[in-house]
Design a protein around this motif. Structure first.
Motif, PDB file in Angstrom:
ATOM      1  N   SER A   1     113.839  90.382  78.374  1.00 12.92           N
ATOM      2  CA  SER A   1     113.262  90.189  79.444  1.00 12.92           C
ATOM      3  C   SER A   1     114.274  89.972  80.514  1.00 12.92           C
ATOM      4  O   SER A   1     114.349  88.720  81.102  1.00 12.92           O
ATOM      5  CB  SER A   1     112.077  89.262  79.361  1.00 12.92           C
ATOM      6  N   PRO A   2     115.087  90.931  80.952  1.00  9.20           N
ATOM      7  CA  PRO A   2     115.947  90.510  81.882  1.00  9.20           C
ATOM      8  C   PRO A   2     115.484  90.629  83.335  1.00  9.20           C
ATOM      9  O   PRO A   2     114.204  91.022  83.454  1.00  9.20           O
ATOM     10  CB  PRO A   2     116.922  91.777  81.969  1.00  9.20           C
ATOM     11  N   PRO A   3     116.119  89.886  84.290  1.00  8.13           N
ATOM     12  CA  PRO A   3     115.816  89.705  85.577  1.00  8.13           C
ATOM     13  C   PRO A   3     115.420  90.819  86.103  1.00  8.13           C
ATOM     14  O   PRO A   3     116.197  91.917  86.095  1.00  8.13           O
ATOM     15  CB  PRO A   3     116.659  88.734  86.077  1.00  8.13           C
ATOM     16  N   ASP A   4     114.430  91.015  87.278  1.00  7.01           N
ATOM     17  CA  ASP A   4     114.297  92.307  87.958  1.00  7.01           C
ATOM     18  C   ASP A   4     115.590  92.288  88.937  1.00  7.01           C
ATOM     19  O   ASP A   4     116.273  91.474  89.422  1.00  7.01           O
ATOM     20  CB  ASP A   4     113.046  92.297  88.560  1.00  7.01           C
ATOM     21  N   ALA A   5     115.359  93.209  89.950  1.00  7.71           N
ATOM     22  CA  ALA A   5     116.307  93.356  90.932  1.00  7.71           C
ATOM     23  C   ALA A   5     116.233  92.521  91.973  1.00  7.71           C
ATOM     24  O   ALA A   5     117.400  91.988  92.515  1.00  7.71           O
ATOM     25  CB  ALA A   5     116.211  94.737  91.649  1.00  7.71           C
ATOM     26  N   ASP A   6     115.385  91.786  92.360  1.00  7.99           N
ATOM     27  CA  ASP A   6     115.087  90.832  93.254  1.00  7.99           C
ATOM     28  C   ASP A   6     115.673  89.369  92.632  1.00  7.99           C
ATOM     29  O   ASP A   6     116.477  88.663  93.503  1.00  7.99           O
ATOM     30  CB  ASP A   6     113.541  90.459  93.676  1.00  7.99           C
ATOM     31  N   ALA A   7     115.586  89.192  91.523  1.00  2.00           N
ATOM     32  CA  ALA A   7     116.093  87.945  90.964  1.00  2.00           C
ATOM     33  C   ALA A   7     117.530  88.082  90.832  1.00  2.00           C
ATOM     34  O   ALA A   7     118.408  87.083  91.066  1.00  2.00           O
ATOM     35  CB  ALA A   7     115.489  87.952  89.599  1.00  2.00           C
ATOM     36  N   ARG A   8     118.038  89.290  90.557  1.00  2.00           N
ATOM     37  CA  ARG A   8     119.345  89.431  90.534  1.00  2.00           C
ATOM     38  C   ARG A   8     120.258  89.401  91.837  1.00  2.00           C
ATOM     39  O   ARG A   8     121.251  88.707  91.851  1.00  2.00           O
ATOM     40  CB  ARG A   8     119.709  90.860  89.896  1.00  2.00           C
ATOM     41  N   GLU A   9     119.466  89.706  93.098  1.00  2.00           N
ATOM     42  CA  GLU A   9     119.882  89.832  94.455  1.00  2.00           C
ATOM     43  C   GLU A   9     119.749  88.249  94.458  1.00  2.00           C
ATOM     44  O   GLU A   9     120.804  87.628  95.317  1.00  2.00           O
ATOM     45  CB  GLU A   9     119.205  90.548  95.184  1.00  2.00           C
TER      46      GLU A   9
ATOM     47  N   ASP B   1     125.258  92.808  79.293  1.00  2.00           N
ATOM     48  CA  ASP B   1     123.771  92.680  79.451  1.00  2.00           C
ATOM     49  C   ASP B   1     123.536  91.234  79.821  1.00  2.00           C
ATOM     50  O   ASP B   1     122.299  90.730  80.250  1.00  2.00           O
ATOM     51  CB  ASP B   1     122.846  93.165  78.391  1.00  2.00           C
TER      52      ASP B   1
END
Length: 376
Positions: A336-344, A274
């Motif tokens: 508060s993990p990053p969202d999909a855009d931040a991961r990309e 995670d």
């Protein structure tokens, strides 16, 4: 025109020295393809013969007097490398693992990955050993025709501690490893006995003092018991030297020390993690940070220039020397993990660091010194 010859000093290659060995394994086959008129030969010790032969694009010569200990490696580099290069009429010596010959001779390029021995001297016993290594690195770098390093932060440190003029240092960032996801990550790591149903924090590295794994353990211990993740710290012989810290802090239920893991297990650990945490006080580059970001895994790193250089805005940063603050940062990153855009965006950032790009830049530096040598 006859083929040009490069002797690569791999006397310290044992298969267990982490990032410096990844560096040569990834670069040499690529550089061989980029310099078709160059013939490569390797000089290695007893422990490296088979391992080097598995990837090296040329003849491998074993120096039987060199074992796995740093002392015989250093002696071989100082006493034998240049003489063997002359005997085989090498046009260039490349020492890709921090030091090689210490006197001027055959034109030489040395890759100095960091000046960590000067930045983090360690205990008294470690300072004695590291003092010798630091002297060898300093002499080798100062007498080399060109010094390569893997980050601008490392270049600044090399100039400051080793006394190498900035004009003789070239920065070539490391690459990152392509993700190779496994089909069933849980099955791949089943033997590691990682408790289920809890967030997983991953960290990887040897147990040298600058890695600051005791600091990471202290940060985990600073979290309330019910908020602690399972922290997996891979990359050591067993029994792991960190076991004493785990017991002292009462973290037996919260920390897994699996020792060395296979490539497939490491990929599986990335898949189930995670959060990747890098508590290192100093690094030459910080390759696992880039590898984690390339896989879309959130990263928390100690707030130092080199980790900001490789992590950019894709990673989070906190002071890993403050257990309470770093523990709080771990907790905040997990909730508060990053969202999909931040991961990309993180994947895109990390994908800029490629071994193909590193090989092209390194080949250009080797060519530069080769060409200068021919004009002499």
């Amino acid at each position: 025109m006859p083929a040009r010859r490069i002797l690569v000093d791999l006397l310290g290659f044992t298969g267990s020295r982490g990032g410096t060995e990844t560096y040569v394994r990834e670069l040499l086959p690529r550089i061989d393809a980029l310099l078709p008129d160059v013939r490569f030969a390797a000089l290695t010790g007893r422990a490296g013969t088979e391992r080097v032969g598995a990837f090296f694009p040329g003849r491998v010569q074993t120096l039987g007097a060199v074992g796995t200990d740093p002392a015989t490696w250093a002696l071989g580099a100082v006493a034998a490398t240049d003489a063997i290069a002359r005997r085989h009429r090498a046009d260039l010596v490349w020492a890709p693992a921090n030091f090689g010959p210490v006197l001027r001779g055959v034109p030489r390029v040395v890759t100095v990955h960091d000046a960590i021995y000067d930045e983090v001297p360690g205990s008294l016993a470690q300072r004695v050993q590291r003092g010798v290594t630091s002297w060898l690195m300093r002499r080798s770098a100062r007498t080399a025709d060109r010094v390569l390093t893997v980050s601008h932060a490392a270049a600044e440190s090399i100039g400051r501690h080793l006394g190498v003029p900035s004009g003789r240092i070239a920065v070539v960032h490391n690459g990152s490893t392509d993700p190779r996801p496994v089909a069933d990550p849980a099955r791949e790591v089943a033997s590691l006995a990682i408790p289920a149903g809890r967030p997983v924090v991953l960290s990887v590295g040897n147990r040298m003092p600058h890695k600051n794994f005791p600091g990471l353990l202290a940060a985990v211990a600073a979290l309330p018991r019910e908020q602690r993740p399972v922290t997996v710290i891979a990359g050591s012989r067993l029994p792991d030297p960190l076991e004493a810290d785990v017991a002292r802090l009462g973290l037996e239920a919260d920390v897994v020390l699996p020792g060395w893991v296979s490539d497939a297990q490491l990929e599986a650990l990335f898949q189930i993690a995670d959060l990747y945490v890098c508590p290192s006080l100093v690094e030459g580059f910080g390759l696992p940070v880039v590898d984690a970001l390339r896989r879309g895994i959130p990263v928390l790193a100690h707030d130092v220039p080199v980790l900001r250089e490789v992590g950019g805005v894709a990673a989070r940063y906190a002071d890993a020397t403050d257990a309470t603050a770093f523990g709080a940062a771990i907790g905040a990153a997990l909730v508060s993990p990053p969202d999909a855009d931040a991961r990309e965006a993180a994947r895109a950032w990390a994908s800029r660091f490629t071994w193909d790009g590193a090989a092209a830049a390194t080949a250009a530096e080797l060519e530069r010194v080769l060409s200068a040598g021919r004009r002499r």
